[in-house]
Design a protein around this motif. Structure first.
Motif, short mmCIF file in Angstrom:
data_model
loop_
_atom_site.label_atom_id
_atom_site.label_comp_id
_atom_site.label_asym_id
_atom_site.label_seq_id
_atom_site.Cartn_x
_atom_site.Cartn_y
_atom_site.Cartn_z
N ARG A 66 -22.16 -7.36 -14.94
CA ARG A 66 -21.14 -6.31 -14.91
C ARG A 66 -20.12 -6.48 -16.03
O ARG A 66 -19.52 -5.49 -16.49
N ALA A 67 -19.92 -7.71 -16.49
CA ALA A 67 -18.99 -7.94 -17.59
C ALA A 67 -19.48 -7.32 -18.89
O ALA A 67 -18.70 -7.09 -19.81
N ARG A 68 -20.79 -7.02 -18.96
CA ARG A 68 -21.38 -6.50 -20.18
C ARG A 68 -21.81 -5.04 -20.08
O ARG A 68 -21.94 -4.36 -21.11
N LEU A 69 -22.06 -4.57 -18.86
CA LEU A 69 -22.65 -3.24 -18.70
C LEU A 69 -21.82 -2.41 -17.74
O LEU A 69 -21.11 -2.94 -16.88
N SER A 70 -21.95 -1.09 -17.85
CA SER A 70 -21.25 -0.18 -16.96
C SER A 70 -21.96 -0.09 -15.61
O SER A 70 -23.12 -0.51 -15.46
N ALA A 103 -14.25 3.27 1.24
CA ALA A 103 -15.18 2.22 1.67
C ALA A 103 -15.90 2.63 2.95
O ALA A 103 -17.10 2.37 3.12
N GLY A 104 -15.17 3.30 3.86
CA GLY A 104 -15.81 3.79 5.07
C GLY A 104 -16.86 4.84 4.79
O GLY A 104 -17.91 4.87 5.44
N MET A 105 -16.61 5.69 3.81
CA MET A 105 -17.58 6.73 3.47
C MET A 105 -18.87 6.16 2.90
O MET A 105 -19.97 6.56 3.28
N LEU A 111 -22.89 -0.63 -5.97
CA LEU A 111 -22.34 0.47 -5.17
C LEU A 111 -20.92 0.14 -4.72
O LEU A 111 -20.01 1.00 -4.81
N MET A 112 -20.72 -1.08 -4.24
CA MET A 112 -19.39 -1.46 -3.77
C MET A 112 -18.38 -1.52 -4.92
O MET A 112 -17.24 -1.09 -4.78
N SER A 113 -18.82 -2.02 -6.06
CA SER A 113 -17.94 -2.05 -7.22
C SER A 113 -17.56 -0.64 -7.65
O SER A 113 -16.40 -0.36 -7.97
N GLY A 114 -18.53 0.26 -7.63
CA GLY A 114 -18.27 1.63 -8.03
C GLY A 114 -17.26 2.31 -7.13
O GLY A 114 -16.33 2.98 -7.60
N ILE A 115 -17.39 2.13 -5.82
CA ILE A 115 -16.47 2.81 -4.90
C ILE A 115 -15.09 2.18 -4.95
O ILE A 115 -14.07 2.88 -4.83
N ILE A 116 -15.01 0.87 -5.16
CA ILE A 116 -13.70 0.23 -5.30
C ILE A 116 -13.00 0.73 -6.56
O ILE A 116 -11.80 0.99 -6.57
N ILE A 126 0.85 -1.18 0.00
CA ILE A 126 0.00 0.00 0.00
C ILE A 126 0.89 1.24 0.00
O ILE A 126 1.79 1.37 0.82
N ASP A 127 0.62 2.15 -0.92
CA ASP A 127 1.43 3.36 -1.02
C ASP A 127 0.93 4.41 -0.03
O ASP A 127 -0.18 4.33 0.45
N PRO A 128 1.74 5.41 0.26
CA PRO A 128 1.31 6.47 1.16
C PRO A 128 0.07 7.17 0.61
O PRO A 128 -0.03 7.43 -0.60
N PRO A 129 -0.92 7.48 1.47
CA PRO A 129 -2.16 8.07 1.00
C PRO A 129 -1.95 9.36 0.23
O PRO A 129 -2.73 9.67 -0.67
N SER A 130 -0.94 10.13 0.55
CA SER A 130 -0.76 11.43 -0.10
C SER A 130 -0.44 11.31 -1.58
O SER A 130 -0.53 12.28 -2.32
N GLU A 131 -0.04 10.13 -2.05
CA GLU A 131 0.37 9.98 -3.43
C GLU A 131 -0.81 9.76 -4.37
O GLU A 131 -0.64 9.66 -5.57
N HIS A 132 -2.03 9.68 -3.84
CA HIS A 132 -3.17 9.35 -4.67
C HIS A 132 -4.26 10.38 -4.49
O HIS A 132 -4.75 10.59 -3.38
N ALA A 133 -4.63 11.04 -5.59
CA ALA A 133 -5.72 12.01 -5.56
C ALA A 133 -7.06 11.28 -5.63
O ALA A 133 -7.20 10.26 -6.30
N ILE A 134 -8.02 11.81 -4.92
CA ILE A 134 -9.37 11.25 -4.93
C ILE A 134 -10.24 12.12 -5.83
O ILE A 134 -10.25 13.35 -5.71
N HIS A 135 -10.98 11.51 -6.74
CA HIS A 135 -11.93 12.22 -7.59
C HIS A 135 -13.24 12.34 -6.83
O HIS A 135 -14.07 11.42 -6.81
N TRP A 136 -13.42 13.49 -6.20
CA TRP A 136 -14.48 13.61 -5.20
C TRP A 136 -15.88 13.64 -5.79
O TRP A 136 -16.84 13.24 -5.13
N LEU A 137 -16.06 14.11 -7.04
CA LEU A 137 -17.41 14.20 -7.59
C LEU A 137 -18.07 12.83 -7.73
O LEU A 137 -19.19 12.63 -7.22
N PRO A 138 -17.43 11.84 -8.38
CA PRO A 138 -18.07 10.52 -8.45
C PRO A 138 -18.19 9.85 -7.09
O PRO A 138 -19.15 9.13 -6.83
N VAL A 139 -17.21 10.10 -6.19
CA VAL A 139 -17.30 9.52 -4.85
C VAL A 139 -18.50 10.10 -4.12
O VAL A 139 -19.29 9.36 -3.49
#
Length: 393
Positions: free
Chosen positions: A270-274, A337-339, A320-325, A199-212
């Motif tokens: 899910r293999a066929r649809l978004s 995942a906590g959010m 929902l879980m697939s989307g957040i992952i 697991i890399d340091p959290p600061s190295e990864h930006a979160i795209h907050w709108l879809p989250v």
């Protein structure tokens, strides 16, 4: 790289852990009238006895994001094992405590444990699996949760007939899961079933907050609206003249069974649809289910409506879980995942407050139809997003 036997052990262990979350309310729900009677001399017992059921959801909402942040910084496995241990200890506390405040304190601790379990298992699924394997697993997990709901409702009801404390003994199953978690689960960054990296340091990864934020809002709204059914169905059935307690239990049991079957199909779908397209399907099925519930006046029509709604929920929750992952990296997966876990349980907790006023004002049928309109609006929004995307979220 781990052996196929250890991978199977890992999957079975995670599935078993996931079933613990459905036990929070279903196990002790049949004991609520007896709990109220036992503590009848306590001021405000009518409200406090019902909080035995709802209080865990509030503490899940408070604690899940915090636990997710700790998991991203310090690792998943020790927190998960600690959460399972706390789950068992707080769950069985109902066997021994002699006051209603102590019983509620145990339920609050149970909520903290559930927040940890849901958040950490979701993060581990993202750490361990990817692609179609992850989608199949998420569907299987939701199926196990639905089947667990059926089993635990039945067990809780049978034990409650013996004594109101007896259903609390079911929580002791958590202690049997801890050895399997130690044996088969590994900390990401050392060795995962698919040979994952550190697991890399959290600061190295930006979160795209709108879809989250959109996924969290959807998780809240779907769960708030859906819980119009389990929180109000017994009263609705009584209002239309089919109010035997067993009827509500049978309807909710069928809902869980169909939800499990629908979830098993999630991986192939899910293999066929978004992700947005699957939300459209799931929300449309839930909309139809709520419309049918609103016009149901016989038990067969209620069962059919519950089956349709269950099919929709069985696709929506793993999606929902697939989307957040998909939106997370290994360094941010715990927090996100906590959010979404917190959003789901805030929906659970607020649902009675959202459903009761309109039911008292205009009645059950109109309230269920209004809920259906809300679900339809969410489906339209997801449909618009799906039309503008060529792939998943």
């Amino acid at each position: 790289m781990r052996t196929s036997r250890s991978v199977i052990g890992c999957k079975i262990t995670l599935l078993t852990v996931a079933t613990l979350t459905i036990m929070a309310g279903t196990t002790i729900s049949p004991s609520l009238p007896a709990i109220e009677a036992h503590f009848a001399d306590v001021d405000g017992v009518k409200l406090l006895s019902r909080m035995v059921l709802t209080l865990p959801a509030l503490f899940v909402a408070f604690c899940a994001p915090l636990i997710g942040g700790l998991a991203d910084r310090y690792g998943r496995l020790r927190l998960l094992i600690g959460s399972i241990l706390l789950y068992g200890l707080s769950g069985i506390s109902g066997l021994f405590v002699d006051s209603l405040p102590a019983l509620l304190a145990g339920r609050a601790a149970l909520g903290i444990a559930i927040g940890g379990i849901m958040t950490l298992t979701t993060a581990l699924v993202g750490d361990y699996f990817s692609g179609s394997e992850r989608e199949r697993y998420l569907g299987l997990q939701q199926a196990f949760t639905g089947l667990g709901g059926v089993a635990f409702v039945a067990a809780g009801g049978l034990l409650a007939d013996y004594h109101w404390r007896a259903p609390f003994a079911i929580y002791a199953v958590a202690f049997a899961i801890i050895p399997a978690a130690i044996a088969f689960l590994t900390e990401p960054g050392r060795s995962t079933p698919n040979g994952g990296q550190a697991i890399d340091p959290p600061s190295e990864h930006a979160i795209h907050w709108l879809p989250v934020a959109a996924l969290c809002a959807l998780a809240f709204l779907v769960n708030m609206i859906f819980y119009f059914i389990p929180s109000q169905l017994p009263f609705y059935l009584r209002a239309v003249g089919i109010g035997a307690a067993s009827n509500a239990g049978f309807a909710l049991g069928l809902h869980n069974l169909v939800m499990a079957g629908s979830a098993l199909a999630y991986g192939r779908l899910r293999a066929r649809l978004s992700v947005p397209a699957i939300f459209v399907i799931g929300l449309c099925l839930m909309t139809l289910g709520f419309v049918l519930v609103a016009f149901s006046t016989t038990m067969p029509s209620v069962l059919f409506a519950m089956a349709i709604a269950g099919a929709g929920l069985g696709l929506t929750i793993p999606n929902l879980m697939s989307g957040i992952i998909t939106q997370s990296s290994p360094a941010t997966r715990g927090r996100l995942a906590g959010m979404v876990t917190a959003s789901m349980f805030i929906g659970h907790f607020t649902s009675p407050f959202a459903s009761q006023p309109p039911i008292e004002a205009v009645g059950f049928q109109e309230s269920y139809l209004a809920a259906a309109c809300g679900l339809a609006a969410l489906a339209i929004i997801c449909g618009a997003i799906a039309l503008n995307r060529k792939s998943g979220v």
